[in-house]
Motif scaffolding. Structure first.
Motif, short mmCIF file in Angstrom:
data_model
loop_
_atom_site.label_atom_id
_atom_site.label_comp_id
_atom_site.label_asym_id
_atom_site.label_seq_id
_atom_site.Cartn_x
_atom_site.Cartn_y
_atom_site.Cartn_z
N LEU A 194 0.83 -1.21 0.00
CA LEU A 194 0.00 0.00 0.00
C LEU A 194 0.86 1.25 0.00
CD1 LEU A 194 -2.79 1.34 0.16
CD2 LEU A 194 -2.66 1.11 2.65
N LYS A 195 1.98 1.25 0.71
CA LYS A 195 2.85 2.42 0.76
C LYS A 195 3.39 2.78 -0.61
CE LYS A 195 4.43 2.12 5.57
NZ LYS A 195 5.61 1.94 6.46
N GLN A 196 3.54 1.79 -1.49
CA GLN A 196 4.10 2.03 -2.82
C GLN A 196 3.03 2.39 -3.85
OE1 GLN A 196 7.43 2.06 -3.14
NE2 GLN A 196 7.45 1.58 -0.93
N ALA A 197 1.78 2.22 -3.51
CA ALA A 197 0.70 2.43 -4.48
C ALA A 197 0.41 3.92 -4.66
CB ALA A 197 -0.56 1.71 -4.01
N LEU A 198 0.19 4.30 -5.91
CA LEU A 198 -0.14 5.68 -6.25
C LEU A 198 -1.61 5.76 -6.66
CD1 LEU A 198 3.00 6.73 -8.33
CD2 LEU A 198 2.62 6.93 -5.84
N LEU A 251 -18.50 0.83 -15.11
CA LEU A 251 -17.57 1.44 -16.06
C LEU A 251 -16.22 0.75 -16.01
CD1 LEU A 251 -16.77 3.60 -18.09
CD2 LEU A 251 -16.33 5.15 -16.18
N GLY A 252 -15.71 0.53 -14.81
CA GLY A 252 -14.41 -0.12 -14.70
C GLY A 252 -14.41 -1.54 -15.23
N ASP A 253 -15.46 -2.30 -14.90
CA ASP A 253 -15.51 -3.71 -15.33
C ASP A 253 -15.69 -3.84 -16.84
OD1 ASP A 253 -15.18 -4.70 -12.77
OD2 ASP A 253 -17.33 -4.86 -12.36
N SER A 254 -16.28 -2.83 -17.48
CA SER A 254 -16.54 -2.92 -18.91
C SER A 254 -15.43 -2.32 -19.78
CB SER A 254 -17.87 -2.22 -19.25
OG SER A 254 -17.77 -0.82 -18.98
N THR A 255 -14.39 -1.80 -19.13
CA THR A 255 -13.30 -1.15 -19.87
C THR A 255 -12.15 -2.13 -20.08
OG1 THR A 255 -13.89 1.01 -18.93
CG2 THR A 255 -11.71 0.80 -19.94
N ARG A 256 -11.86 -2.42 -21.32
CA ARG A 256 -10.80 -3.39 -21.64
C ARG A 256 -9.44 -2.89 -21.15
NH1 ARG A 256 -10.55 -5.46 -27.73
NH2 ARG A 256 -12.60 -6.19 -27.02
N GLY A 257 -8.66 -3.78 -20.58
CA GLY A 257 -7.33 -3.43 -20.10
C GLY A 257 -7.29 -2.89 -18.69
N MET A 258 -8.49 -2.79 -18.03
CA MET A 258 -8.54 -2.29 -16.66
C MET A 258 -8.95 -3.41 -15.71
SD MET A 258 -7.58 0.81 -17.12
CE MET A 258 -7.91 1.62 -15.55
N ALA A 259 -8.38 -3.40 -14.53
CA ALA A 259 -8.63 -4.46 -13.56
C ALA A 259 -8.91 -3.86 -12.18
CB ALA A 259 -7.43 -5.40 -13.47
N ARG A 260 -9.67 -4.60 -11.38
CA ARG A 260 -9.90 -4.18 -10.00
C ARG A 260 -8.62 -4.32 -9.21
NH1 ARG A 260 -15.85 -5.19 -7.82
NH2 ARG A 260 -17.00 -5.23 -9.77
N VAL A 261 -8.44 -3.41 -8.26
CA VAL A 261 -7.27 -3.45 -7.38
C VAL A 261 -7.73 -3.93 -6.01
CG1 VAL A 261 -5.44 -2.11 -6.29
CG2 VAL A 261 -6.15 -1.57 -8.63
N THR A 262 -7.18 -5.03 -5.57
CA THR A 262 -7.60 -5.61 -4.29
C THR A 262 -7.08 -4.76 -3.14
OG1 THR A 262 -7.47 -7.82 -5.26
CG2 THR A 262 -7.51 -7.67 -2.85
N CYS A 263 -8.03 -4.31 -2.30
CA CYS A 263 -7.61 -3.48 -1.17
C CYS A 263 -8.34 -3.84 0.11
CB CYS A 263 -7.82 -1.99 -1.50
SG CYS A 263 -9.53 -1.56 -1.84
N GLY A 264 -9.12 -4.91 0.08
CA GLY A 264 -9.79 -5.36 1.29
C GLY A 264 -11.07 -4.63 1.63
N LEU A 265 -11.51 -3.71 0.76
CA LEU A 265 -12.75 -2.97 1.00
C LEU A 265 -13.87 -3.50 0.13
CD1 LEU A 265 -11.56 0.77 1.09
CD2 LEU A 265 -11.79 -0.84 3.00
N ASP A 266 -15.09 -3.40 0.66
CA ASP A 266 -16.26 -3.67 -0.17
C ASP A 266 -16.47 -2.51 -1.13
OD1 ASP A 266 -16.81 -6.08 1.14
OD2 ASP A 266 -18.02 -5.06 2.68
N PRO A 267 -17.16 -2.74 -2.26
CA PRO A 267 -17.49 -1.62 -3.14
C PRO A 267 -18.25 -0.54 -2.38
CG PRO A 267 -17.92 -3.71 -4.24
CD PRO A 267 -17.59 -4.04 -2.80
N ILE A 268 -17.99 0.71 -2.75
CA ILE A 268 -18.62 1.86 -2.09
C ILE A 268 -19.95 2.15 -2.77
CG2 ILE A 268 -18.38 4.31 -1.55
CD1 ILE A 268 -15.32 3.83 -1.60
#
Length: 302
Positions: A194-198, A251-268
């Motif tokens: 997490l410290k390295q993530a931008l 929008l994110g799930d339907s965009t080619r080349g984009m992926a969810r980033v696992t962070c331990g949170l439920d969707p907002i």
């Protein structure tokens, strides 16, 4: 006994009353002047003229802003009622309340305006071929009372009793990044990762950081080296691999080349409200578009 008003003795200028109304709603002469498209000195003269006509002080200056006096606050409700009556009179006089033509303005956030509304526009065209649709793309809440828009898609309910609102759906947002960047940062439940993530920040980013921390994601200012108040730019930066962005899941799930980033949170989750002026009850074109949006937006989000 019938009492008749001698209107020749009534000195009242609606332009002055409108200047007072918008100034009261905006809280300053500068903001009101921008809203009305006039210079601040001109607006100030109109407010001063109304004070002279009525013989009362309407505002007290507090810092850089204005606060209503007791007399001004008492007058405000009456001027708002006048504005409502003027709008109804205009609709009745021109016959537009029953016509399904002319222009209708739909206000929506930049993301909704760019990705959610376009597939619905052909349906509106099919139902009302003589109607011109104007999209007001802004993350600010458009003021329907001053006819900045006829219908608005919002993520918060409106205040006051002059608008009609219907909660039509729940939307959800999550974190997305390019496939390569998502693989690079890995699982953000790991503190070192997490410290390295931008992340790509937004307007009022301190509030965003505080909210994420409250949900259990210990991000700091150091995670947000890039900021933008434009949601389309925010999403484009994420697609260009600059960092992690937050957008609606659909929008994110339907965009080619984009992926969810696992962070331990439920969707907002956040609500979607459809809002219109009370004109909805009498205008066929507003009712038609309102009902169509109420049906199609939940289907698209679903």
């Amino acid at each position: 006994m019938q009492i008749r008003m001698d209107w020749t003795r009534v000195k009242f200028d609606w332009n002055h009353a409108r200047a007072f109304l918008v100034t009261a709603e905006e809280g300053s002469l500068s903001a009101a002047a921008r809203a009305l498209g006039m210079t601040q000195p001109t607006l100030g003269r109109q407010v001063a003229a109304l004070e002279d006509e009525l013989g009362i002080a309407l505002f007290d200056r507090v810092g850089r802003g204005l606060e209503l006096t007791e007399s001004g606050a008492s007058l405000l409700a009456h001027v708002r009622a006048m504005a409502e009556a003027a709008g109804s009179l205009s609709l009745t006089a021109t016959g537009k309340s029953q016509a399904i033509d002319g222009v209708i303005r739909i206000a929506a956030s930049e993301i909704y305006a760019a990705f959610l509304l376009p597939p619905i526009l052909p349906l509106i065209r099919e139902k009302a071929p003589d109607l011109t649709v104007e999209i007001v793309a802004s993350n600010d809440i458009s003021d329907l009372q001053r006819r900045e828009a006829d219908i608005a898609l919002r993520n918060a309910p409106p205040e006051g009793d002059t608008l009609i609102a219907r909660k039509i759906a729940e939307d959800t947002g999550y974190f997305f990044a390019t496939d390569d960047y998502a693989e690079k940062v890995g699982d953000l439940t790991d503190e070192a990762q997490l410290k390295q993530a931008l992340f790509i920040g937004m307007a009022n980013n301190d509030r965003l950081i505080a909210g994420l921390q409250a949900m259990g994601l210990p991000v700091t200012d150091r995670n947000f080296p890039f900021h933008t108040d434009n949601h389309l730019v925010h999403w484009e930066l994420a697609k260009q691999g600059v960092g992690i962005g937050m957008v609606p899941e659909w929008l994110g799930d339907s965009t080619r080349g984009m992926a969810r980033v696992t962070c331990g949170l439920d969707p907002i989750s956040y609500p979607v409200w459809l809002v219109a002026h009370k004109e909805l009850q009498t205008s066929r074109k507003v009712r038609l578009v309102f009902d169509l949006l109420a049906a199609e937006v939940p289907r698209m989000l679903g």
